[in-house]
Design a protein around this motif. Structure first.
Motif, mmCIF file in Angstrom:
data_model
loop_
_atom_site.group_PDB
_atom_site.id
_atom_site.type_symbol
_atom_site.label_atom_id
_atom_site.label_comp_id
_atom_site.label_asym_id
_atom_site.label_seq_id
_atom_site.Cartn_x
_atom_site.Cartn_y
_atom_site.Cartn_z
ATOM 1 N N ARG A 1 47.045 61.151 43.415
ATOM 2 C CA ARG A 1 47.669 61.049 44.722
ATOM 3 C C ARG A 1 46.678 60.485 45.737
ATOM 4 O O ARG A 1 45.472 60.539 45.550
ATOM 5 N N GLY A 2 47.217 59.963 46.818
ATOM 6 C CA GLY A 2 46.397 59.547 47.953
ATOM 7 C C GLY A 2 45.374 58.475 47.625
ATOM 8 O O GLY A 2 45.592 57.587 46.804
ATOM 9 N N ALA A 3 44.220 58.576 48.285
ATOM 10 C CA ALA A 3 43.172 57.564 48.147
ATOM 11 C C ALA A 3 42.684 57.436 46.711
ATOM 12 O O ALA A 3 42.353 56.337 46.258
ATOM 13 N N LYS A 4 42.645 58.551 45.989
ATOM 14 C CA LYS A 4 42.173 58.501 44.605
ATOM 15 C C LYS A 4 43.083 57.630 43.734
ATOM 16 O O LYS A 4 42.608 56.905 42.857
ATOM 17 N N LEU A 5 44.393 57.700 43.994
ATOM 18 C CA LEU A 5 45.334 56.874 43.248
ATOM 19 C C LEU A 5 45.069 55.400 43.512
ATOM 20 O O LEU A 5 44.919 54.596 42.580
ATOM 21 N N TYR A 6 45.002 55.017 44.785
ATOM 22 C CA TYR A 6 44.892 53.601 45.127
ATOM 23 C C TYR A 6 43.521 53.025 44.769
ATOM 24 O O TYR A 6 43.413 51.855 44.399
ATOM 25 N N PHE A 7 42.487 53.850 44.867
ATOM 26 C CA PHE A 7 41.173 53.375 44.425
ATOM 27 C C PHE A 7 41.194 53.094 42.923
ATOM 28 O O PHE A 7 40.678 52.072 42.456
ATOM 29 N N THR A 8 41.810 53.994 42.170
ATOM 30 C CA THR A 8 41.889 53.834 40.718
ATOM 31 C C THR A 8 42.729 52.623 40.353
ATOM 32 O O THR A 8 42.389 51.860 39.433
ATOM 33 N N LEU A 9 43.825 52.406 41.078
ATOM 34 C CA LEU A 9 44.664 51.228 40.851
ATOM 35 C C LEU A 9 43.899 49.945 41.176
ATOM 36 O O LEU A 9 44.017 48.936 40.462
ATOM 37 N N ARG A 10 43.124 49.977 42.241
ATOM 38 C CA ARG A 10 42.297 48.822 42.602
ATOM 39 C C ARG A 10 41.353 48.472 41.466
ATOM 40 O O ARG A 10 41.195 47.297 41.099
ATOM 41 N N ALA A 11 40.718 49.492 40.909
ATOM 42 C CA ALA A 11 39.762 49.275 39.828
ATOM 43 C C ALA A 11 40.449 48.670 38.610
ATOM 44 O O ALA A 11 39.960 47.703 38.021
ATOM 45 N N ALA A 12 41.597 49.247 38.249
ATOM 46 C CA ALA A 12 42.329 48.757 37.075
ATOM 47 C C ALA A 12 42.757 47.310 37.275
ATOM 48 O O ALA A 12 42.637 46.465 36.381
ATOM 49 N N GLN A 13 43.263 47.019 38.474
ATOM 50 C CA GLN A 13 43.721 45.663 38.784
ATOM 51 C C GLN A 13 42.568 44.678 38.761
ATOM 52 O O GLN A 13 42.680 43.567 38.229
ATOM 53 N N LYS A 14 41.439 45.086 39.336
ATOM 54 C CA LYS A 14 40.260 44.221 39.391
ATOM 55 C C LYS A 14 39.744 43.893 37.992
ATOM 56 O O LYS A 14 39.225 42.805 37.739
ATOM 57 N N LEU B 1 43.761 47.776 50.310
ATOM 58 C CA LEU B 1 42.857 47.047 49.422
ATOM 59 C C LEU B 1 43.513 46.761 48.080
ATOM 60 O O LEU B 1 43.314 45.694 47.490
ATOM 61 N N PHE B 2 44.287 47.708 47.599
ATOM 62 C CA PHE B 2 45.016 47.500 46.343
ATOM 63 C C PHE B 2 45.954 46.311 46.475
ATOM 64 O O PHE B 2 46.013 45.438 45.607
ATOM 65 N N LEU B 3 46.668 46.226 47.584
ATOM 66 C CA LEU B 3 47.569 45.108 47.821
ATOM 67 C C LEU B 3 46.798 43.814 48.037
ATOM 68 O O LEU B 3 47.199 42.754 47.568
ATOM 69 N N ALA B 4 45.655 43.904 48.724
ATOM 70 C CA ALA B 4 44.861 42.716 49.019
ATOM 71 C C ALA B 4 44.346 42.077 47.742
ATOM 72 O O ALA B 4 44.406 40.850 47.569
ATOM 73 N N GLU B 5 43.856 42.897 46.825
ATOM 74 C CA GLU B 5 43.308 42.374 45.586
ATOM 75 C C GLU B 5 44.408 41.855 44.676
ATOM 76 O O GLU B 5 44.153 41.105 43.744
#
Length: 206
Positions: free
Chosen positions: A110-123, A155-159
């Motif tokens: 949930r929250g920031a931890k979710l989106y940070f993890t998604l950012r990493a996976a996407q990157k 950031l998740f959307l930006a990347e």
């Protein structure tokens, strides 16, 4: 910027990442600096060895290598290992184990931890369910979501090169720099440190 990696997983990461940036800068600008390159590569190999040692049995990473492994921290490891690959040998099996640990846990984050993890996976190029992008856009508009979470969603959307991102970014930039009294970063930063962290993250999305 060159730094000898030391400490726990997070501290080793923080001291190691600048070495990757130095190597990328030298390569991008065709700069020949044998001394700096050799030193950075030596530090990078040390960091990889240290970070690998924090792997928890069964996959994933924690601050000191003890169970349980932490999904968002493991995702941070994935980013680093992928960025190390152009410069040193990285075990693909380690990357596979880590992603197999992280992926099934995305639904519970949930929250920031979710989106940070998604950012990493996407990157790192791992496939993600499209519904996460819709969820990120909804989060940015939620009044109840804290600003740090909104930054990570942005950031998740930006990347992912989302449409109309610049307009969205301009709309929320000043608001997101503000911090609530109880707001904390992923590694529990707060106050001035959190504001600096937020500004750096927002510049990444600009």
């Amino acid at each position: 910027l060159l730094s000898q990696p030391s400490g726990c997983f997070e501290q080793t990461s923080s001291s190691s990442y600048p070495n990757i940036m130095v190597l990328k800068y030298l390569k991008k600008n065709n700069i020949v600096d044998k001394k700096s390159t050799a030193k950075a590569l030596d530090y990078l190999r040390t960091a990889y060895k240290r970070l690998s040692a924090f792997e928890v049995k069964g996959g994933g990473f924690s601050l000191y290598g003890s169970s349980p492994a932490v999904p968002w921290l493991s995702a941070y490891g994935l980013i680093q290992f992928h960025e190390m690959k152009p410069f040193i040998n990285v075990d693909d099996k380690l990357l596979d184990r880590t992603w197999r640990f992280v992926e099934p846990r995305l639904a519970k984050l949930r929250g920031a931890k979710l989106y940070f993890t998604l950012r990493a996976a996407q990157k790192c190029g791992y496939p993600l369910d499209p519904h996460f992008r819709k969820k990120a856009r909804e989060t940015i508009k939620e009044a109840s979501a804290d600003n740090y979470t909104k930054i990570q969603a942005l950031l998740f959307l930006a990347e992912g090169k989302a449409d109309n991102l610049q307009a969205l970014f301009a709309k929320v930039y000043e608001e997101l720099l503000l911090s609530g009294n109880n707001e904390r970063g992923l590694s529990y930063s707060y106050g001035r440190t959190l504001k600096t962290e937020k500004a750096a993250n927002l510049l990444m999305a600009a």
